[in-house]
Design a protein around this motif. Structure first.
Motif: not given
Length: 180
Positions: A67-70, A126-129, A169-172
Motif C-alpha cells: 500500500t502506498y500514499t501519493g 484506489f478510490q476516487h469518488k 490517495i492511498t492505493y493498493d
C-alpha cells in the motif's frame, strides 16, 4: 517379499493430493471435505477442494500486496507533449481517447503513469469518488511522475482537469509487474 513400485503418475497424483490436503488444512476458512467409505474404496471429494482452492486464488488476486500514499492527477493523450503511445507499451495507441487496457487476468482496467518505483504491468486499486463509486483498478503502462504519485490516463486533458484534478490517495498494489 515383493518390491513395492509406484509409477511416476502415481507419485505425482499422491503428491498433489497431499499438497491439496495441506493447503486445505492451513487455510483459515472452513473447508468441507466429503468422504465415501465402503471398506475397500476411500475417496476424497477433490472437486470440493478444487472449487475452494479456485475461490482462494480469485480472492488472492484482489488482496493488497503493498500500500502506498501519493497524489493522483489526470492527463489526456491529447496533452501538448504527448505522442499518443505509452512508455511501457510503445505500440499501444491512446491518442484516440482510449484510456483502458484489457489485462488477461484483471480484465478491462484503467491506465496510469507512475515513476519507476512501480514496474510496468503493476496493477493498482484506489478510490476516487468523483470518478466512480467502486474502487478503480488500473495498470501501470506509462511513466512521467515522481515518487509514489499516479497519473490517470483520461479521454482528454479537459476531462482530466474537470473530473480527476489533483487528489491525495492511498492505493493498493495487487500485482507487482507483469509476472507476479
Amino acid at each position: 517379499m515383493g518390491k513395492f513400485k509406484l509409477s511416476l503418475s502415481q507419485v505425482i497424483r499422491t503428491c498433489f493430493i497431499i499438497f491439496v490436503i495441506l493447503v486445505a488444512e492451513s487455510s483459515s476458512n472452513i473447508i468441507e471435505t466429503k468422504f465415501e467409505n465402503d471398506a475397500t474404496n476411500r475417496t476424497i471429494n477433490l472437486s470440493t477442494i478444487a472449487l475452494k482452492l479456485e475461490e482462494d486464488i480469485k480472492n488472492d488476486l484482489y488482496s493488497a500486496k503493498d500500500t502506498y500514499t501519493g497524489d493522483l492527477t489526470g492527463y489526456g493523450a491529447d496533452c501538448p507533449l504527448c505522442g499518443g503511445t505509452l512508455a511501457c507499451l510503445p505500440n499501444y495507441y491512446v491518442k484516440d481517447g482510449t484510456d483502458t487496457y484489457a489485462d488477461p487476468i484483471y480484465g478491462n482496467v484503467r491506465i496510469v503513469a507512475s515513476s519507476k518505483n512501480l514496474p510496468c504491468g503493476t496493477i493498482v486499486r484506489f478510490q476516487h469518488k468523483g470518478l466512480s463509486k467502486e474502487p478503480i483498478v488500473a495498470i501501470v503502462l506509462d511513466r512521467g511522475v515522481l515518487g509514489n504519485d499516479l497519473d490517470l490516463l483520461s479521454p482528454s486533458e479537459a476531462y482530466a482537469k474537470q473530473y480527476v484534478g489533483r487528489k491525495s490517495i492511498t492505493y493498493d498494489v495487487l500485482r507487482q509487474g507483469w509476472n507476479s
